[in-house]
Design an enzyme around this catalytic site. Structure first.
Site, PDB file in Angstrom:
ATOM      1  N   ARG B 227       0.688  -1.093  -0.096  1.00 15.97           N
ATOM      2  CA  ARG B 227      -0.094  -0.121   0.160  1.00 15.97           C
ATOM      3  C   ARG B 227       0.853   1.329  -0.128  1.00 15.97           C
ATOM      4  O   ARG B 227       2.142   1.135   0.190  1.00 15.97           O
ATOM      5  CB  ARG B 227      -0.892  -0.043   1.271  1.00 15.97           C
ATOM      6  CG  ARG B 227      -1.876  -1.034   1.335  1.00 15.97           C
ATOM      7  CD  ARG B 227      -2.439  -1.378   2.502  1.00 15.97           C
ATOM      8  NE  ARG B 227      -3.205  -0.113   2.916  1.00 15.97           N
ATOM      9  CZ  ARG B 227      -4.023   0.177   4.101  1.00 15.97           C
ATOM     10  NH1 ARG B 227      -3.656  -1.043   5.217  1.00 15.97           N
ATOM     11  NH2 ARG B 227      -4.608   1.083   4.622  1.00 15.97           N
ATOM     12  N   HIS B 228       0.303   2.233  -0.185  1.00 20.64           N
ATOM     13  CA  HIS B 228       0.849   3.585  -0.041  1.00 20.64           C
ATOM     14  C   HIS B 228       1.467   3.666   1.290  1.00 20.64           C
ATOM     15  O   HIS B 228       0.895   3.033   2.339  1.00 20.64           O
ATOM     16  CB  HIS B 228       0.055   4.852  -0.296  1.00 20.64           C
ATOM     17  CG  HIS B 228      -1.346   4.507   0.397  1.00 20.64           C
ATOM     18  ND1 HIS B 228      -1.489   5.069   1.711  1.00 20.64           N
ATOM     19  CD2 HIS B 228      -2.579   4.087   0.202  1.00 20.64           C
ATOM     20  CE1 HIS B 228      -2.546   4.485   2.192  1.00 20.64           C
ATOM     21  NE2 HIS B 228      -3.261   3.958   1.419  1.00 20.64           N
ATOM     22  N   ASN B 234      -5.519   8.378   6.870  1.00 21.50           N
ATOM     23  CA  ASN B 234      -5.517   7.039   7.862  1.00 21.50           C
ATOM     24  C   ASN B 234      -5.197   7.369   9.213  1.00 21.50           C
ATOM     25  O   ASN B 234      -5.881   6.821  10.068  1.00 21.50           O
ATOM     26  CB  ASN B 234      -4.083   6.339   7.371  1.00 21.50           C
ATOM     27  CG  ASN B 234      -4.082   5.666   6.014  1.00 21.50           C
ATOM     28  OD1 ASN B 234      -3.018   5.592   5.254  1.00 21.50           O
ATOM     29  ND2 ASN B 234      -5.264   5.263   5.590  1.00 21.50           N
ATOM     30  N   ARG B 277      -1.442   9.689  -2.531  1.00 28.60           N
ATOM     31  CA  ARG B 277      -0.661   8.930  -1.218  1.00 28.60           C
ATOM     32  C   ARG B 277       0.093   7.768  -2.200  1.00 28.60           C
ATOM     33  O   ARG B 277       1.455   7.412  -1.655  1.00 28.60           O
ATOM     34  CB  ARG B 277      -1.455   8.303  -0.440  1.00 28.60           C
ATOM     35  CG  ARG B 277      -2.786   7.566  -0.756  1.00 28.60           C
ATOM     36  CD  ARG B 277      -3.597   7.580   0.307  1.00 28.60           C
ATOM     37  NE  ARG B 277      -4.867   6.844   0.240  1.00 28.60           N
ATOM     38  CZ  ARG B 277      -5.904   7.187  -0.362  1.00 28.60           C
ATOM     39  NH1 ARG B 277      -6.100   8.284  -1.109  1.00 28.60           N
ATOM     40  NH2 ARG B 277      -6.983   6.242  -0.646  1.00 28.60           N
ATOM     41  N   GLU B 297      -8.370   3.486  -5.110  1.00 33.30           N
ATOM     42  CA  GLU B 297      -9.018   2.731  -3.951  1.00 33.30           C
ATOM     43  C   GLU B 297     -10.420   2.597  -4.283  1.00 33.30           C
ATOM     44  O   GLU B 297     -11.148   3.556  -5.084  1.00 33.30           O
ATOM     45  CB  GLU B 297      -8.843   3.484  -2.627  1.00 33.30           C
ATOM     46  CG  GLU B 297      -9.396   2.796  -1.367  1.00 33.30           C
ATOM     47  CD  GLU B 297      -8.964   1.409  -1.235  1.00 33.30           C
ATOM     48  OE1 GLU B 297      -8.899   0.388  -2.059  1.00 33.30           O
ATOM     49  OE2 GLU B 297      -8.657   0.887   0.028  1.00 33.30           O
ATOM     50  N   HIS B 362      -3.777   0.346  -2.838  1.00 30.32           N
ATOM     51  CA  HIS B 362      -4.474   0.703  -1.502  1.00 30.32           C
ATOM     52  C   HIS B 362      -5.212  -0.573  -0.852  1.00 30.32           C
ATOM     53  O   HIS B 362      -5.215  -1.780  -1.660  1.00 30.32           O
ATOM     54  CB  HIS B 362      -5.653   1.377  -1.989  1.00 30.32           C
ATOM     55  CG  HIS B 362      -5.203   2.697  -2.781  1.00 30.32           C
ATOM     56  ND1 HIS B 362      -5.079   3.819  -1.941  1.00 30.32           N
ATOM     57  CD2 HIS B 362      -4.976   3.032  -4.001  1.00 30.32           C
ATOM     58  CE1 HIS B 362      -4.901   4.919  -3.141  1.00 30.32           C
ATOM     59  NE2 HIS B 362      -4.697   4.177  -4.247  1.00 30.32           N
TER      60      HIS B 362
END
Lengths: 470, 440
Positions: B227-228, B234, B277, B297, B362
């Site tokens: 993932r980023h 987040n 991101r 995402e 994502h």
């Protein structure tokens, strides 16, 4: 590579994030379409006359351009027509006609030179080299040329010995060729058959063994069989997939929007509203019209949105819902009127008018995104026969642009009014369009490009072309 | 219905080929792909039936064409497998069955065709032809030696026996013939994908199968999924949105660069989504990367940028419905995992074509991709663990995929919400929020 963190900036038109290095925007352009190929690719047709090479060339080119790969056809026959002023007879194509052979070779070389120009100056990505290319020698010439210039080569050979198919081809596309403008039908057919015989004498098909290192697809009998050898990259894989899905069985594709919706009446874009009373009337009229077409095995497709499904329900036949057929997502502008968009997002509104194809709504989509989303729909439409697609304005524009070979600039302004069915029937190298208005009034939802697309324009200028609504 | 109706009648895919030609590899991979895109598919390996029937494999002699007893048993096994195929396709609602056996004689294929005709199944043959001794030797080493048949043999004995086994089939092998079999639908794969012969593709599903088979390869490579880096949203426990990296997220990006450099990967391709991101994360690597909108995402529609607590407050019904069927649940004006899979199919296809790739994406997207590689069903997919700052290195081996999970040592919030016990629409707020991970 620099370890310094560069800040990202969002491209205002496409809403893609690009690094802001010092004072200039990075060249790296994030598009919604990934890289198809690194080097320019030449698709080289191979086959006797009347085997569908030009049909394939034009169709493939249309498809590639639509998905965003800049492609151009180079038809050597055209060069020959330009070089010889007038066509006399098949004798020109006799293998012992040295004078003609010289001209024909010169034409091929002239076409190759133009191919080079297209790749270097016009930044083309794919060239379709449409000629018989039926001898090893000619193909060697092309391979050599490609090697010298760093182009990839992919051969597409069409093999067919069915006399009926060949006769049909001749009828459909040869009789109307400039070569036969002054002949009667029978003369033309006789001459053309002799022309084919001239080529047969020297025709060497791609060989399983000798040509095992070449990349190619051999199409047998209009698609009942294929031989695929050494596919090198993504674009060649896509080309093979496309060629294996198209067919020549006569059929029609009907494109229509949903019936007029409640939001249409209010001049609001997007959303998921139901049909207005007139929209419901249209759905009935559509049913009547389609029944009148007397089509066996009609497939009906809709989107997942209420208004297309309500329209289909009225037909009383089975239909399939495709999420991919949903209208363009207008993001933050969903359910707004153009006046409200101008009011709340005047800069966005102007950017959209500047480049309607690439413009992406904030948190939404662009026409360019739509095309990518619709590609599987087009692929399945190619596989199918008679289909009625009930969709939406932007979606219908994208589909129409594919069938009618419209450019990205024209696409977002194609006219797709409500309550009008477009019947598309493939004919010769193109598509016949019949536009049928089903006689039920509806609002106009078509907004032309205004004259002033400047971000500093007056609201008046911005809203000049907005169609009337409640 | 999500897809165009794939096929009206069920499809029977029949493999054809000598032993060690990759039939089981193809069968399993194709089955995995079809199930992932939502076509219920099951493979039936006749060798498996034979092993259950015979209990103990002695030697290649079983496969000798003059071994009457052996032939009888093998025919019975094929029949038993076909019965199970019928059960799966006609009764259990399966759409595609992959009949994995050598099926090397026209007679055997004739039997199958008759069976299919009686039951209203379409038949599509997948033949693998290969004479490259190196490839065959590799196959034997990778999959045959670990086979239950050879569990008590040493390597040399096993190889020798297997080569003799292949010989037993060779004399009666009748490859699909351009003329004699011109009315059948099939693809002939030659030399591990250098060449294909495709005959009479009848419908959409066969066309997709051909496209898939023409894009897969067996060149060794690894796929890195991550993932980023941790994002600002987040940290706040908010879903979706398009925020940038937090300080720790930026640290992760640096660690990722170091990790990639240490892996010393040949010709690595790097892919990101079009969200800030993932791009910020890739920018730190200092190598070219490609942005795919399809890697964005999952669109949470009206719930975009909300915390789970806010979703529970404003949309308690939606929140419960999602817990009831997280795979099929579609956010209002948003997407479902099921939609995501459809969106990601071209990414998977291109991943199959490529070699070494790093995909920076994502949580929901990574779950979908992971489910494809690890053959996870729709029920498990939305709950796969894909934590921040952890790289999954996937390397194909034998019939499956080896996974190495590497946490890059930079702390991050947990964004994984398990399925709560109470998924009732009338549940209390407390029950609904039981499994929400901690956040600021």
């Amino acid at each position: 590579m620099s370890k310094r963190e560069s800040t990202l900036t969002q491209n205002p038109l496409e809403k893609t994030w690009v690094p802001w290095i010092r004072s200039r925007l990075s060249q790296r352009r994030g598009s919604s379409v990934p890289q198809f190929t690194n080097s320019p690719t030449m698709i080289v047709l191979v086959g006797l006359p009347a085997r569908g090479k030009t049909y394939i060339s034009k169709k493939l080119t249309r498809y590639l351009n639509w998905i965003g790969v800049t492609t151009k056809v180079f038809n050597v026959g055209q060069y020959r027509r330009d070089a010889t002023r007038s066509y006399n007879s098949y004798e020109f194509f006799r293998p012992d006609n040295t004078e003609a052979m010289k001209i024909r070779k010169a034409c091929a070389i002239a076409a190759l030179k133009d191919v080079c120009d297209y790749f270097t100056r016009a930044q083309g990505q794919v060239v379709v080299f449409d000629a018989t290319n039926s001898t090893t020698e000619r193909r060697e010439l092309i391979l050599s040329f490609a090697k010298d210039n760093g182009y990839k080569v992919f051969f597409v050979e069409s093999i067919c010995d069915d006399p009926e198919i060949i006769a049909e081809n001749i009828k459909q596309v040869k009789l109307s060729s400039p070569d036969y403008a002054n002949c009667d039908k029978e003369e033309a057919v006789a001459d053309f058959l002799k022309r084919i015989d001239c080529y047969k004498l020297t025709y060497v098909p791609l060989d399983d063994s000798k040509d095992r290192n070449l990349s190619y697809i051999k199409i047998f009998d209009v698609g009942s069989r294929y031989l695929v050898n050494r596919v090198q990259d993504h674009i060649q894989s896509r080309i093979v997939y496309y060629l294996m899905n198209i067919h020549v069985t006569p059929r029609s594709i009907y494109l229509s929007r949903h019936g007029e919706s409640e939001l249409n009446l209010l001049g609001r874009i997007g959303g998921d509203s139901g049909l207005s009373p007139r929209g419901t009337k249209f759905a009935c009229a559509l049913g009547t019209y389609m029944r009148g077409q007397c089509i066996s095995d009609l497939k009906v497709w809709t989107s997942h949105m209420k208004r297309t499904i309500q329209t289909a329900e009225s037909l009383g036949v089975q239909y399939e819902q495709w999420k991919a057929l949903n209208e363009i997502d207008a993001g933050v502008c969903e359910e707004l009127t153009y006046e409200e968009i101008q009011d709340n997002y005047p800069e966005e509104f102007a950017l959209r008018d500047q480049d309607k194809y690439r413009y992406r709504y904030p948190k939404g989509e662009s026409y360019e995104d739509l095309v990518q989303r619709l590609e599987p729909v087009i692929m399945e439409l190619e596989r199918q026969e008679n289909v009625l697609v009930i969709c939406h304005q932007a979606v219908m524009r994208c589909l129409l642009a594919y069938f009618l070979d419209k450019s990205a600039e024209e696409l977002p302004y194609l006219k797709c009014p409500l309550h009008t069915v477009l019947k598309l029937t493939p004919v010769a190298y193109g598509c016949k369009v019949e536009s049928v208005f089903l006689n039920i009034e509806a609002v106009n939802t078509h907004r032309d490009k205004p004259v002033n697309v400047d971000v500093d324009r007056d609201p008046e200028d911005a809203l000049r072309t907005v169609p009337d609504h409640s | 219905m999500l897809f165009v109706c794939m096929t009206n009648c069920p499809t029977l895919i029949v493999t054809v080929g000598l032993p060690a030609r990759g039939k089981t590899y193809i069968s399993k991979k194709l089955t995995r792909y079809l199930n992932w895109i939502g076509v219920p598919t099951k493979e039936f390996n006749v060798g498996q039936y034979r092993r259950e029937c015979l209990k103990i494999y002695k030697s290649f002699e079983f496969f000798r064409p003059d071994n009457e007893e052996g032939l009888k048993i093998r025919r019975q096994c094929a029949t038993a497998a076909l019965n199970d195929v019928r059960q799966y396709l006609s009764v259990e609602g399966g759409q595609v069955a992959v009949f994995d056996a050598t099926n090397t004689t026209r007679e055997r294929r004739g039997l199958i065709l008759k069976f299919a005709e009686q039951n209203g199944f379409k038949v599509f043959f997948v033949e693998s032809v290969c004479e490259d001794a190196d490839v065959i030797a590799q196959n034997i080493v990778h999959v045959k030696l670990g086979n239950p048949d050879y569990i008590h043999c040493n390597t040399e004995e096993a190889v020798e026996d297997f080569m003799k086994r292949i010989k037993c089939y060779e004399s009666s092998y009748q490859s699909l013939d351009e003329v004699l079999d011109r009315d059948l639908s099939y693809i002939k794969i030659m030399d591990v994908g250098r060449r294909y012969l495709v005959n009479r593709v009848l419908d959409h599903i066969q066309s997709r199968i051909v496209y898939y088979l023409m894009n897969i390869h067996i060149t060794p490579r690894s796929i890195y999924l991550c993932r980023h880096g941790e994002s600002d949203l987040n940290i706040k426990g908010r879903i979706g949105g398009d925020s940038g990296l937090s300080a720790r997220g930026k640290e992760f990006a640096k660690s990722l660069r170091k990790f990639i450099q240490e892996q010393n990967i040949k010709d690595l391709k790097v892919w990101t989504s079009q969200m800030k991101r993932t791009i910020q994360t890739a920018e730190c690597l200092g190598v070219p990367y490609e942005q795919w909108k399809s890697l964005n995402e999952i669109d949470a529609g009206v719930c975009e940028e909300m915390m789970y607590e806010e979703i529970q407050e404003h949309y308690p019904l939606e929140f419960a419905l999602r817990d009831q069927d997280k795979y099929r649940y579609r956010y209002p004006k948003g997407e479902s995992y099921e939609d995501l899979v459809q969106r990601l199919e071209p990414v998977i296809m291109e991943l199959e074509r490529q070699e070494n790739v790093l995909v920076i994406c994502h949580q929901a997207v990574m779950r979908c991709l992971l489910a494809y590689f690890l053959d996870k069903p729709a029920e498990e997919l939305p709950y796969l663990n894909c934590s921040l700052h952890t790289v999954l290195k996937l390397t194909p081996i034998a019939y499956g995929c080896k996974v190495e999970s590497v946490f890059l040592g930079v702390d991050a919030v947990n964004t994984h919400r398990d399925k709560p016990e109470n998924v009732n629409v009338q549940r209390s707020t407390e029950d609904a929020l039981q499994t929400v991970p901690a956040h600021f």
